[in-house]
Write an enzyme that holds these catalytic residues in place. Sequence first.
Site, PDB file in Angstrom:
ATOM      1  N   ALA A 103       0.870  -1.185   0.000  1.00  0.00           N
ATOM      2  CA  ALA A 103       0.000   0.000   0.000  1.00  0.00           C
ATOM      3  C   ALA A 103       0.904   1.230   0.000  1.00  0.00           C
ATOM      4  O   ALA A 103       2.064   1.161   0.409  1.00  0.00           O
ATOM      5  CB  ALA A 103      -0.883  -0.011   1.243  1.00  0.00           C
ATOM      6  N   GLY A 146       0.820  -5.026   1.063  1.00  0.00           N
ATOM      7  CA  GLY A 146      -0.359  -5.125   0.201  1.00  0.00           C
ATOM      8  C   GLY A 146      -0.054  -5.787  -1.134  1.00  0.00           C
ATOM      9  O   GLY A 146      -0.954  -6.353  -1.766  1.00  0.00           O
ATOM     10  N   GLU A 149      -0.340  -9.383  -0.430  1.00  0.00           N
ATOM     11  CA  GLU A 149      -1.772  -9.651  -0.206  1.00  0.00           C
ATOM     12  C   GLU A 149      -2.541  -9.641  -1.527  1.00  0.00           C
ATOM     13  O   GLU A 149      -3.442 -10.453  -1.738  1.00  0.00           O
ATOM     14  CB  GLU A 149      -2.341  -8.593   0.763  1.00  0.00           C
ATOM     15  CG  GLU A 149      -1.774  -8.760   2.166  1.00  0.00           C
ATOM     16  CD  GLU A 149      -2.092  -7.581   3.083  1.00  0.00           C
ATOM     17  OE1 GLU A 149      -1.948  -6.420   2.633  1.00  0.00           O
ATOM     18  OE2 GLU A 149      -2.476  -7.816   4.235  1.00  0.00           O
ATOM     19  N   GLU A 169       4.766  -4.907   7.274  1.00  0.00           N
ATOM     20  CA  GLU A 169       3.991  -3.853   7.947  1.00  0.00           C
ATOM     21  C   GLU A 169       4.437  -3.626   9.375  1.00  0.00           C
ATOM     22  O   GLU A 169       4.347  -2.519   9.897  1.00  0.00           O
ATOM     23  CB  GLU A 169       2.486  -4.200   7.920  1.00  0.00           C
ATOM     24  CG  GLU A 169       1.832  -4.149   6.549  1.00  0.00           C
ATOM     25  CD  GLU A 169       1.896  -5.466   5.790  1.00  0.00           C
ATOM     26  OE1 GLU A 169       2.742  -6.337   6.126  1.00  0.00           O
ATOM     27  OE2 GLU A 169       1.094  -5.644   4.862  1.00  0.00           O
TER      28      GLU A 169
HETATM   29  C1  2MC Z   1      -1.370  -2.964   3.336  1.00  0.00           C
HETATM   30  C2  2MC Z   1      -0.393  -2.268   4.000  1.00  0.00           C
HETATM   31  C3  2MC Z   1      -0.665  -1.678   5.293  1.00  0.00           C
HETATM   32  C4  2MC Z   1       0.929  -2.113   3.381  1.00  0.00           C
HETATM   33  O1  2MC Z   1       1.152  -2.635   2.326  1.00  0.00           O
HETATM   34  S1  2MC Z   1       2.124  -1.177   4.174  1.00  0.00           S
HETATM   35  C5  2MC Z   1       3.491  -1.162   3.039  1.00  0.00           C
HETATM   36  C6  2MC Z   1       4.308  -2.416   3.090  1.00  0.00           C
HETATM   37  N1  2MC Z   1       5.458  -2.308   2.220  1.00  0.00           N
HETATM   38  C7  2MC Z   1       6.652  -1.887   2.637  1.00  0.00           C
HETATM   39  O2  2MC Z   1       6.859  -1.583   3.795  1.00  0.00           O
HETATM   40  C8  2MC Z   1       7.748  -1.817   1.593  1.00  0.00           C
HETATM   41  C9  2MC Z   1       8.257  -0.389   1.455  1.00  0.00           C
HETATM   42  N2  2MC Z   1       9.317  -0.302   0.495  1.00  0.00           N
HETATM   43  C10 2MC Z   1      10.583  -0.691   0.756  1.00  0.00           C
HETATM   44  O3  2MC Z   1      10.903  -1.192   1.826  1.00  0.00           O
HETATM   45  C11 2MC Z   1      11.629  -0.459  -0.289  1.00  0.00           C
HETATM   46  O4  2MC Z   1      11.121   0.506  -1.190  1.00  0.00           O
HETATM   47  C12 2MC Z   1      12.014  -1.728  -1.095  1.00  0.00           C
HETATM   48  C13 2MC Z   1      10.789  -2.428  -1.658  1.00  0.00           C
HETATM   49  C14 2MC Z   1      12.775  -2.710  -0.181  1.00  0.00           C
HETATM   50  C15 2MC Z   1      12.921  -1.336  -2.282  1.00  0.00           C
HETATM   51  O5  2MC Z   1      13.997  -0.572  -1.839  1.00  0.00           O
HETATM   52  P1  2MC Z   1      14.866   0.284  -2.905  1.00  0.00           P
HETATM   53  O6  2MC Z   1      15.220  -0.597  -4.055  1.00  0.00           O
HETATM   54  O7  2MC Z   1      15.965   0.902  -2.136  1.00  0.00           O
HETATM   55  O8  2MC Z   1      13.883   1.379  -3.485  1.00  0.00           O
HETATM   56  P2  2MC Z   1      13.349   2.697  -2.748  1.00  0.00           P
HETATM   57  O9  2MC Z   1      14.260   3.820  -3.055  1.00  0.00           O
HETATM   58  O10 2MC Z   1      13.054   2.427  -1.321  1.00  0.00           O
HETATM   59  O11 2MC Z   1      11.944   2.877  -3.503  1.00  0.00           O
HETATM   60  C16 2MC Z   1      11.827   3.562  -4.750  1.00  0.00           C
HETATM   61  C17 2MC Z   1      10.717   4.601  -4.602  1.00  0.00           C
HETATM   62  O12 2MC Z   1       9.501   3.905  -4.342  1.00  0.00           O
HETATM   63  C18 2MC Z   1       8.908   4.429  -3.154  1.00  0.00           C
HETATM   64  N3  2MC Z   1       8.189   3.357  -2.474  1.00  0.00           N
HETATM   65  C19 2MC Z   1       8.563   2.082  -2.309  1.00  0.00           C
HETATM   66  N4  2MC Z   1       7.635   1.398  -1.619  1.00  0.00           N
HETATM   67  C20 2MC Z   1       6.642   2.280  -1.348  1.00  0.00           C
HETATM   68  C21 2MC Z   1       5.403   2.176  -0.670  1.00  0.00           C
HETATM   69  N5  2MC Z   1       4.956   1.028  -0.159  1.00  0.00           N
HETATM   70  N6  2MC Z   1       4.654   3.291  -0.561  1.00  0.00           N
HETATM   71  C22 2MC Z   1       5.047   4.460  -1.088  1.00  0.00           C
HETATM   72  N7  2MC Z   1       6.207   4.602  -1.762  1.00  0.00           N
HETATM   73  C23 2MC Z   1       6.990   3.523  -1.882  1.00  0.00           C
HETATM   74  C24 2MC Z   1      10.076   4.926  -2.343  1.00  0.00           C
HETATM   75  O13 2MC Z   1       9.650   5.872  -1.374  1.00  0.00           O
HETATM   76  C25 2MC Z   1      10.942   5.543  -3.411  1.00  0.00           C
HETATM   77  O14 2MC Z   1      10.399   6.782  -3.774  1.00  0.00           O
HETATM   78  P3  2MC Z   1      11.374   8.087  -3.910  1.00  0.00           P
HETATM   79  O15 2MC Z   1      12.266   7.720  -5.058  1.00  0.00           O
HETATM   80  O16 2MC Z   1      10.417   9.184  -4.208  1.00  0.00           O
HETATM   81  O17 2MC Z   1      12.103   8.195  -2.631  1.00  0.00           O
END
Ligand code: 2MC
Length: 295
Positions: A103, A146, A149, A169
């Site tokens: 998400a 998400g 999911e 999460e």
């Molecule tokens: C249903 C619910 C509650 C949920 O899903 S909560 C979300 C669960 N998901 C997460 O926690 C994963 C979040 N993302 C990450 O940990 C990392 O992006 C990864 C997937 C490990 C990849 O890492 P990297 O290869 O270093 O890429 P990274 O620079 O972090 O991401 C590239 C861009 O995508 C963005 N991005 C990645 N995942 C995102 C997310 N879930 N929401 C919003 N932006 C996201 C990130 O902020 C970055 O944007 P910017 O260039 O503007 O800074």
Amino acid sequence: MANIAKIFASRAQCVLQAAARQPQVATRFSSSSTNNNWEYIKTEVAGEGKNVGVITLNRPKALNALCNGLMKELSTALQQFSKDKTISAIVLTGSEKAFAAGADIKEMVGNTYSQCIQGNFLNDWTEVARTQKPIIAAVNGYALGGGCELAMMCDIIYAGDKAKFGQPEIALGTIPGAGGTQRLTRVVGKSKAMEMCLTGNMIGAQEAEKLGLASKVVPADQLLGEAVKLGEKIGTHSNLIVQLCKEAVNTAYETTLQEGLKFERRTFHATFSTADRKEGMTAFAEKRPAKFTNE
Ligand SMILES: C=C(C)C(=O)SCCNC(=O)CCNC(=O)[C@H](O)C(C)(C)COP(=O)(O)OP(=O)(O)OC[C@H]1O[C@@H](n2cnc3c(N)ncnc32)[C@H](O)[C@@H]1OP(=O)(O)O
């Protein structure tokens, strides 16, 4: 008893989807017959018979984070393919780097409890699980939160060899909210689901296959082709009976064994009210390919 059989028979008639199917051959893509005025996704039809709908999540800068706009487009595209009688199966995919990284964290960072409750946050995602046609998730790269999911709301998961699945999460101070604690636990069992949800650790494609989360691992660059071929293979059967079969398998996740067995038996009986059941068995006896009409 007769009434139950009638209900199932009439349900079978109601879900009729007429479609011309073609034998499985090479994968071919075409976007000409689909709406492509999307911001966050792409849609196309694929397969020799153009009977596989492909939806590609297309928000590369955010690793396909599932913002509201993307989820609304996904629901609309699923509804369009569901209504399209020429489509037998749907493939849902992302990019090589990310199926979906979850998400959209930036979009929900300011949400309050009352907003979540009153807006029933994430409830609209269930459109994916409500889709009547089979959906194959073709997962390359990250399927996190998400994203994992979403893949689990699909019916079959094919994973590229570099795919990574996880429920991170917990590291954000929240918990999975679209099935991560429920669907994942039913698939991989309590110990593994607990480990994944409590640590946020990811698992790779091979482990996902070993656990039954993914049904097949293929080289990343062949993933979409393999998923479309699977959709084409499903499309060689009666769309009507495929839909009944999907419902029966899904019932295993919703009910007790006894209730599930009863549902399966009655659905099986209901297939005897269809022309396709008659045709399938007659074709076998006459040693010829079946010509299904979805009736
Ligand atoms: C249903 C619910 C509650 C949920 O899903 S909560 C979300 C669960 N998901 C997460 O926690 C994963 C979040 N993302 C990450 O940990 C990392 O992006 C990864 C997937 C490990 C990849 O890492 P990297 O290869 O270093 O890429 P990274 O620079 O972090 O991401 C590239 C861009 O995508 C963005 N991005 C990645 N995942 C995102 C997310 N879930 N929401 C919003 N932006 C996201 C990130 O902020 C970055 O944007 P910017 O260039 O503007 O800074």
